[in-house]
Design a protein around this motif. Structure first.
Motif, mmCIF file in Angstrom:
data_model
loop_
_atom_site.group_PDB
_atom_site.id
_atom_site.type_symbol
_atom_site.label_atom_id
_atom_site.label_comp_id
_atom_site.label_asym_id
_atom_site.label_seq_id
_atom_site.Cartn_x
_atom_site.Cartn_y
_atom_site.Cartn_z
ATOM 1 N N SER A 88 -63.350 -30.692 46.138
ATOM 2 C CA SER A 88 -63.123 -31.587 44.999
ATOM 3 C C SER A 88 -61.992 -31.082 44.097
ATOM 4 O O SER A 88 -61.640 -31.744 43.120
ATOM 5 C CB SER A 88 -64.412 -31.752 44.177
ATOM 6 O OG SER A 88 -64.707 -30.586 43.440
ATOM 7 N N TYR A 89 -61.407 -29.894 44.393
ATOM 8 C CA TYR A 89 -60.403 -29.335 43.480
ATOM 9 C C TYR A 89 -59.322 -28.476 44.138
ATOM 10 O O TYR A 89 -58.289 -28.215 43.544
ATOM 11 C CB TYR A 89 -61.098 -28.461 42.418
ATOM 12 C CG TYR A 89 -61.854 -27.266 42.982
ATOM 13 C CD1 TYR A 89 -63.162 -27.407 43.456
ATOM 14 C CD2 TYR A 89 -61.267 -26.008 43.070
ATOM 15 C CE1 TYR A 89 -63.846 -26.318 43.993
ATOM 16 C CE2 TYR A 89 -61.949 -24.919 43.596
ATOM 17 C CZ TYR A 89 -63.240 -25.081 44.054
ATOM 18 O OH TYR A 89 -63.913 -24.010 44.590
ATOM 19 N N GLU A 90 -59.533 -28.025 45.377
ATOM 20 C CA GLU A 90 -58.629 -27.040 45.986
ATOM 21 C C GLU A 90 -57.262 -27.607 46.336
ATOM 22 O O GLU A 90 -56.252 -26.895 46.317
ATOM 23 C CB GLU A 90 -59.254 -26.462 47.266
ATOM 24 C CG GLU A 90 -60.618 -25.815 47.077
ATOM 25 C CD GLU A 90 -61.772 -26.797 47.235
ATOM 26 O OE1 GLU A 90 -61.619 -27.981 46.849
ATOM 27 O OE2 GLU A 90 -62.827 -26.383 47.728
ATOM 28 N N HIS A 91 -57.231 -28.916 46.660
ATOM 29 C CA HIS A 91 -56.028 -29.503 47.241
ATOM 30 C C HIS A 91 -54.842 -29.535 46.276
ATOM 31 O O HIS A 91 -53.751 -29.114 46.608
ATOM 32 C CB HIS A 91 -56.349 -30.913 47.737
ATOM 33 C CG HIS A 91 -55.194 -31.609 48.363
ATOM 34 N ND1 HIS A 91 -54.605 -31.152 49.507
ATOM 35 C CD2 HIS A 91 -54.508 -32.722 47.996
ATOM 36 C CE1 HIS A 91 -53.598 -31.958 49.831
ATOM 37 N NE2 HIS A 91 -53.521 -32.910 48.926
ATOM 38 N N ASP A 92 -55.071 -30.014 45.065
ATOM 39 C CA ASP A 92 -53.999 -29.974 44.067
ATOM 40 C C ASP A 92 -54.569 -30.178 42.669
ATOM 41 O O ASP A 92 -55.659 -30.721 42.510
ATOM 42 C CB ASP A 92 -52.889 -30.995 44.371
ATOM 43 C CG ASP A 92 -53.326 -32.418 44.146
ATOM 44 O OD1 ASP A 92 -53.509 -32.810 42.977
ATOM 45 O OD2 ASP A 92 -53.501 -33.149 45.140
#
Ligand code: KIV
Ligand code: NA
Length: 274
Positions: A88-92
């Motif tokens: 829910s948050y790692e991508h960008d």
């Protein structure tokens, strides 16, 4: 909820009396700890503890929101922090902001927690600059279990430098506190001495600025396994099972329900009011 501390209150407790925290996933548990904890974490451990998942990787935003709403109903004086679930948050940072804002808006949490050190510093800075207090989580980060290769101690020997760098990175990025999970004692004490934000230990050191445990672990409800860092303050799981076994025996023997649990065919006559 006006009496509850906010992220800034927690941050300024650095070096003061130890911060007390536990996880919670339901309203009744939250009520039990509200008077005793500075903050309560709606942890993604909910997946393993209450939903029977094998790891935290399958926990969704919807699960976190539902449990966050339940916990919020049980809190009055403790702050609520909520975990950002895997993916829910790692991508960008923008994606992280949308999900963090949704978690806070839909649950009333005062902050989010996310896993990662140096590699998440940019995201932490992005969120904090836009009004979202972030608690960091370094050392053993269970959402990375597949790359870590097991729930091992993080930061022994040559690994210590990397964990120390993670602590400095999240503090400099603006996190208001940092969870140290399964970090060796000496390193945890060094991090606590070097960083300006409170360290919250779980399997770390009594010298941390605070402690956290999974509530079901410490009251003995979750008994699938017991990490070394868990202290069992109660054995509620075995007590509950004994109660269930006694109930089953009573039903089979027709000794439950007894007279006091059943209703007479005639309404009891009402005496004159005193
Ligand atoms: O999900 C969780 O329960 C946690 C803590 C124990 C730190 O992240
Ligand atoms: Na977690």
């Amino acid at each position: 909820r006006k009496t509850a501390p906010n992220a800034e209150d927690i941050r300024t407790r650095k070096g003061s009396t130890p911060l007390v925290s536990l996880t919670a996933y339901t309203t009744p548990m939250a009520r039990l700890m509200d008077d005793h904890c500075d903050f309560v974490l709606v942890g993604d451990s909910v997946g393993m503890v209450l939903h029977g998942l094998e790891s935290t990787l399958g926990v969704t935003m919807e699960m976190m929101i539902l449990h966050g709403q339940a916990v919020a109903r049980g809190l009055n004086s403790a702050m609520m922090v909520i975990d950002m679930p895997f993916a829910s948050y790692e991508h960008d940072p923008t994606h992280a902001f949308k999900n963090a804002a949704r978690l806070m808006a839909e649950t009333g949490a005062g902050a989010v927690k996310l896993e990662g050190g140096v590699e998440m510093a940019e995201t932490i800075r992005f969120l904090v600059k836009r009004g979202i207090p972030v608690m960091a989580h370094i050392g053993l980060t269970p959402q990375s279990i597949n790359t870590l290769g097991g729930y091992k101690v993080q930061g022994r020997d040559e690994q210590a430098k990397a964990v120390l760098a993670d602590a400095h990175a999240v503090a400099e990025a603006g996190a208001f506190s940092v969870v140290l999970e399964k970090v060796p004692q000496g390193l945890a004490d060094q991090i606590t001495a070097e960083v300006a934000i409170p360290t919250i230990g779980i399997g770390a050191s009594a010298g941390c600025d605070g402690q956290i445990l999974v509530v079901d672990d410490m009251v003995g409800f979750f008994t699938a396994f017991k990490p070394k860092f868990v202290k069992r303050y109660a054995e509620l799981g075995p007590q509950a099972e004994a109660a269930i076994a006694e109930y089953a025996a009573d039903v089979r023997a027709r000794t439950f329900p007894a007279d006091e649990h059943v209703f007479a065919d005639q309404a009891p006559s009402k005496g004159p009011k005193a």
